[in-house]
Design a protein around this motif. Structure first.
Motif, short mmCIF file in Angstrom:
data_model
loop_
_atom_site.label_atom_id
_atom_site.label_comp_id
_atom_site.label_asym_id
_atom_site.label_seq_id
_atom_site.Cartn_x
_atom_site.Cartn_y
_atom_site.Cartn_z
N ILE A 231 0.84 -1.21 0.00
CA ILE A 231 0.00 0.00 0.00
C ILE A 231 0.87 1.26 0.00
O ILE A 231 0.58 2.23 -0.71
CB ILE A 231 -0.96 0.00 1.21
CG1 ILE A 231 -2.03 -1.08 1.04
CG2 ILE A 231 -1.62 1.37 1.40
CD1 ILE A 231 -2.93 -1.26 2.24
N LEU A 232 1.95 1.24 0.77
CA LEU A 232 2.83 2.41 0.85
C LEU A 232 3.54 2.69 -0.48
O LEU A 232 3.98 3.81 -0.72
CB LEU A 232 3.87 2.22 1.96
CG LEU A 232 3.31 2.22 3.39
CD1 LEU A 232 4.42 1.91 4.39
CD2 LEU A 232 2.65 3.56 3.71
N GLN A 233 3.64 1.67 -1.34
CA GLN A 233 4.28 1.85 -2.64
C GLN A 233 3.35 2.42 -3.70
O GLN A 233 3.81 2.79 -4.79
CB GLN A 233 4.84 0.50 -3.15
CG GLN A 233 5.79 -0.20 -2.19
CD GLN A 233 6.94 0.67 -1.76
OE1 GLN A 233 7.66 1.23 -2.60
NE2 GLN A 233 7.13 0.79 -0.45
N LEU A 234 2.04 2.49 -3.39
CA LEU A 234 1.10 3.03 -4.36
C LEU A 234 1.37 4.51 -4.60
O LEU A 234 1.69 5.26 -3.66
CB LEU A 234 -0.34 2.82 -3.86
CG LEU A 234 -0.79 1.35 -3.75
CD1 LEU A 234 -2.19 1.26 -3.16
CD2 LEU A 234 -0.75 0.67 -5.12
N PRO A 235 1.21 4.97 -5.85
CA PRO A 235 1.63 6.34 -6.20
C PRO A 235 0.74 7.45 -5.65
O PRO A 235 1.21 8.56 -5.43
CB PRO A 235 1.61 6.33 -7.73
CG PRO A 235 0.64 5.24 -8.09
CD PRO A 235 0.76 4.21 -7.03
N THR A 236 -0.56 7.17 -5.44
CA THR A 236 -1.47 8.24 -5.04
C THR A 236 -2.05 7.97 -3.65
O THR A 236 -2.22 6.82 -3.23
CB THR A 236 -2.64 8.37 -6.04
OG1 THR A 236 -3.42 7.16 -6.02
CG2 THR A 236 -2.11 8.62 -7.44
N ALA A 237 -2.38 9.07 -2.96
CA ALA A 237 -2.99 8.96 -1.63
C ALA A 237 -4.37 8.32 -1.72
O ALA A 237 -4.77 7.57 -0.84
CB ALA A 237 -3.09 10.35 -1.00
N THR A 238 -5.09 8.63 -2.81
CA THR A 238 -6.42 8.03 -3.01
C THR A 238 -6.33 6.52 -3.15
O THR A 238 -7.13 5.77 -2.57
CB THR A 238 -7.09 8.62 -4.27
OG1 THR A 238 -7.14 10.04 -4.15
CG2 THR A 238 -8.50 8.08 -4.43
N GLY A 239 -5.36 6.06 -3.92
CA GLY A 239 -5.17 4.62 -4.10
C GLY A 239 -4.79 3.94 -2.80
O GLY A 239 -5.27 2.84 -2.50
N ARG A 240 -3.94 4.60 -1.99
CA ARG A 240 -3.54 4.03 -0.71
C ARG A 240 -4.73 3.94 0.25
O ARG A 240 -4.91 2.93 0.93
CB ARG A 240 -2.42 4.87 -0.08
CG ARG A 240 -1.09 4.75 -0.81
CD ARG A 240 0.05 5.33 0.00
NE ARG A 240 -0.09 6.79 0.15
CZ ARG A 240 0.44 7.67 -0.69
NH1 ARG A 240 1.13 7.23 -1.75
NH2 ARG A 240 0.30 8.96 -0.50
N ALA A 241 -5.54 5.00 0.27
CA ALA A 241 -6.71 5.00 1.15
C ALA A 241 -7.72 3.93 0.75
O ALA A 241 -8.28 3.23 1.61
CB ALA A 241 -7.37 6.38 1.13
N LYS A 242 -7.94 3.76 -0.54
CA LYS A 242 -8.89 2.77 -1.03
C LYS A 242 -8.40 1.35 -0.72
O LYS A 242 -9.19 0.49 -0.28
CB LYS A 242 -9.09 2.93 -2.54
CG LYS A 242 -10.15 1.98 -3.11
CD LYS A 242 -10.34 2.23 -4.60
CE LYS A 242 -11.39 1.28 -5.17
NZ LYS A 242 -11.59 1.49 -6.62
N ALA A 243 -7.11 1.11 -0.91
CA ALA A 243 -6.55 -0.22 -0.65
C ALA A 243 -6.63 -0.55 0.84
O ALA A 243 -7.00 -1.66 1.22
CB ALA A 243 -5.11 -0.30 -1.13
N PHE A 244 -6.30 0.43 1.66
CA PHE A 244 -6.31 0.16 3.11
C PHE A 244 -7.72 -0.02 3.64
O PHE A 244 -7.94 -0.78 4.59
CB PHE A 244 -5.61 1.30 3.86
CG PHE A 244 -5.40 1.01 5.31
CD1 PHE A 244 -4.43 0.10 5.72
CD2 PHE A 244 -6.18 1.62 6.29
CE1 PHE A 244 -4.24 -0.20 7.07
CE2 PHE A 244 -6.00 1.33 7.63
CZ PHE A 244 -5.02 0.43 8.02
N SER A 245 -8.70 0.67 3.04
CA SER A 245 -10.08 0.57 3.52
C SER A 245 -10.65 -0.83 3.34
O SER A 245 -11.54 -1.25 4.08
CB SER A 245 -10.98 1.58 2.79
OG SER A 245 -11.10 1.24 1.43
N THR A 246 -10.12 -1.60 2.36
CA THR A 246 -10.63 -2.95 2.12
C THR A 246 -10.18 -3.95 3.18
O THR A 246 -10.76 -5.04 3.28
CB THR A 246 -10.18 -3.46 0.73
OG1 THR A 246 -8.76 -3.59 0.72
CG2 THR A 246 -10.63 -2.53 -0.37
#
Length: 323
Positions: A231-246
């Motif tokens: 998750i920390l390697q994802l380029p955008t904050a939106t992508g990180r938030a979406k991945a972590f929310s799952t």
């Protein structure tokens, strides 16, 4: 002296039932506790029942993640039903006695379902690991057959060990007291009533705890360390938030269950009191199953949407009937 020994042996052989201490130290609160636990039980049944219904019938939720969630909700209903109905009966009738056979059966069901919960939480973390760390291979790796095999393995994986553990405990003689300082037949409170050497049973308990509690928890930690790194390697904050929310909901449930279970079963007996045991047991046997549906639904947009559709169908059906 021989007569006293023979009398003691007779007392051991005639002990065919136990008595729960339960909440007898709170005589003025019996009615309040009964009402409170009825509400908790209904919340567990309704909350987890709704999760099962929406994950079974909503087309959007036909995914491995929700297949395991439905299994988890079914498990929570079974898990709570092993202890709460009996506790309600004791509070209502004030008859807290239980036969030795019933106690053994309750203990077996409880620890077997507890093992299933540990295994299923580990399987759910593996599902999240594959979904986030290997998304392109996710449909292939977590196909329906694999999901069913993992779920079945979680349900039956602990049965042989728990049969052996329960039979070992109830092969002991019980002579110290008939009163179990608990509200159900858990391992440690029952072991405290045994006379003679319980070293083998205690070793078995710790080995079982390492296999059933510690090993799945370590697998969960490994999975989530890789998930967080990905998750920390994802380029955008939106992508990180979406991945972590799952996976955040599952992580919260894992922490609630494993922390209390680890303290209960792996903390040295000398440092434990019956009051702390009962408080921790209440937490992971009733409170956690009550909050799990809220945790999963409030933090998951798909589940919220599915619940809204279900309620709209129910209300729409009701208005048709009234008309």
């Amino acid at each position: 002296m021989k007569y006293e020994e023979m009398k003691g042996k007779a007392n051991i052989s005639t002990m065919v039932q136990f008595i729960f201490q339960g909440f007898s130290d709170l005589p003025k609160l019996q009615g309040v506790l009964f009402g409170l636990f009825v509400i908790i039980y209904m919340m567990v049944l309704i909350g987890n029942g709704l999760i099962i219904i929406v994950t079974r019938f909503d087309p959007v939720l036909q995914k491995p993640m929700y297949f395991f969630l439905a299994n988890f909700s079914s498990l929570e209903i079974c898990y709570v039903s092993v202890t709460l109905p009996r506790m309600l009966k004791d509070l209502w009738t004030q008859d807290r006695s239980i036969s030795k056979a019933e106690c053994a059966f309750q203990m077996y069901c409880f620890i077997t379902l507890g093992a299933t919960e540990c295994f299923l939480l580990a399987v759910m973390s593996y599902d999240r690991y594959v979904a986030i760390c290997n998304p392109l291979h996710y449909p292939l790796v977590m196909n329906h057959r694999t999901c069913v095999q993992l779920a079945v393995g979680s349900w039956i994986g602990g049965i042989p060990l728990q049969i052996w553990q329960t039979s070992q405990i109830f092969s002991l003689n019980f002579c110290h007291s008939k009163e179990i300082k608990h509200f159900f037949c858990d391992i440690l409170p029952v072991l405290k009533l045994a006379c003679g050497n319980t070293f083998l049973q205690e070793v078995t308990l710790y080995v079982a705890a390492l296999i059933i509690v510690v090993a799945p928890f370590m697998l969960i930690l490994v999975s989530y360390s890789k998930i967080i790194w990905t998750i920390l390697q994802l380029p955008t904050a939106t992508g990180r938030a979406k991945a972590f929310s799952t996976c955040s909901s599952h992580l919260m449930v894992v922490l609630l269950f494993f922390v209390s279970a680890t303290i209960t079963y792996l903390m040295p007996k000398s440092t434990q009191s019956s009051g702390i045991d009962k408080l921790l047991s209440l937490f992971y046997t009733t409170v956690t199953p009550m909050f799990n549906p809220m945790i999963y639904s409030l933090r998951n947009k798909d589940v919220i949407a599915a619940l809204k559709k279900l309620f709209l169908k129910i209300s729409g059906f009701g208005s048709v009937v009234i008309a």
